[in-house]
Design an enzyme around this catalytic site. Structure first.
Site, PDB file in Angstrom:
ATOM      1  N   TYR A  28       0.800  -1.235   0.000  1.00 28.43           N
ATOM      2  CA  TYR A  28       0.000   0.000   0.000  1.00 28.43           C
ATOM      3  C   TYR A  28       0.833   1.285   0.000  1.00 28.43           C
ATOM      4  O   TYR A  28       0.272   2.374  -0.054  1.00 28.43           O
ATOM      5  CB  TYR A  28      -0.953  -0.005   1.199  1.00 28.43           C
ATOM      6  CG  TYR A  28      -1.953  -1.147   1.139  1.00 28.43           C
ATOM      7  CD1 TYR A  28      -2.889  -1.207   0.098  1.00 28.43           C
ATOM      8  CD2 TYR A  28      -1.950  -2.166   2.079  1.00 28.43           C
ATOM      9  CE1 TYR A  28      -3.791  -2.262   0.022  1.00 28.43           C
ATOM     10  CE2 TYR A  28      -2.859  -3.225   2.011  1.00 28.43           C
ATOM     11  CZ  TYR A  28      -3.773  -3.261   0.975  1.00 28.43           C
ATOM     12  OH  TYR A  28      -4.667  -4.300   0.892  1.00 28.43           O
ATOM     13  N   HIS A  42      -8.914   1.626  -5.736  1.00 26.98           N
ATOM     14  CA  HIS A  42      -8.037   0.812  -4.895  1.00 26.98           C
ATOM     15  C   HIS A  42      -6.602   1.274  -5.069  1.00 26.98           C
ATOM     16  O   HIS A  42      -6.180   1.580  -6.193  1.00 26.98           O
ATOM     17  CB  HIS A  42      -8.152  -0.671  -5.271  1.00 26.98           C
ATOM     18  CG  HIS A  42      -9.543  -1.193  -5.103  1.00 26.98           C
ATOM     19  ND1 HIS A  42     -10.059  -1.525  -3.872  1.00 26.98           N
ATOM     20  CD2 HIS A  42     -10.540  -1.367  -5.999  1.00 26.98           C
ATOM     21  CE1 HIS A  42     -11.323  -1.909  -4.023  1.00 26.98           C
ATOM     22  NE2 HIS A  42     -11.644  -1.819  -5.307  1.00 26.98           N
TER      23      HIS A  42
END
Ligand code: DQA
Length: 141
Positions: free
Chosen positions: A22, A99
């Protein structure tokens, strides 16, 4: 024009949560960039994060009274939540699913989204720029 940036579960831990997947930006870093981009584009950006499905549903319902669109990262609920899909479907404003990671390059259960079919579009895999591109698209609407 006002846009809601809505972050789902576990995204409050960005910065320390699986940084290899991430990245190292925190949620505040991302929100700051989106607020600045909104200013550049002439849009007011409001950011909200919740780990709770019901709170996310409430935020979507509320957004229909004041927002022109929503940039939504449903996190893990993407793959499981009929209730969030129904909420997106119920409101009359465009929602773009985003996302940070490329969900299609990850585990198979992440390849299914219950949300995508009721969204205007979907952007996945570009880190915080997934949100930035979605914001630009909503402002362009
Ligand atoms: C995510 C991808 C989801 O599969 C995961 O559960 C998340 C984050 C992303 O931004 O890449 O929590 O939505």
């Amino acid at each position: 024009m006002k846009i809601l940036i809505l972050h789902g579960p576990n995204l409050n831990l960005l910065g320390t949560r699986e940084p290899d997947v991430y990245g190292s930006m925190t949620l505040d870093d991302i929100n700051e960039k989106l607020i600045a981009l909104g200013k550049e584009l002439g849009a007011e950006v409001a950011c909200l994060q919740s780990n709770h499905e019901g709170a996310l549903i409430d935020a979507l319902h509320d957004a229909r009274t004041w927002a022109s669109g929503v940039v939504f990262n449903p996190g893990g609920y993407t793959h499981t939540s009929v209730a969030l899909r129904d909420a997106v479907s119920a409101i009359q404003i465009p929602v773009i699913e985003v996302h940070l990671s490329n969900v299609y390059a990850r585990e198979e259960f992440r390849h299914t989204s219950l949300i995508s079919a009721v969204c205007k579009g979907k952007i996945s895999g570009l880190g915080w720029k997934s949100y930035a591109l979605a914001l630009r698209a909503l402002v362009d609407e």
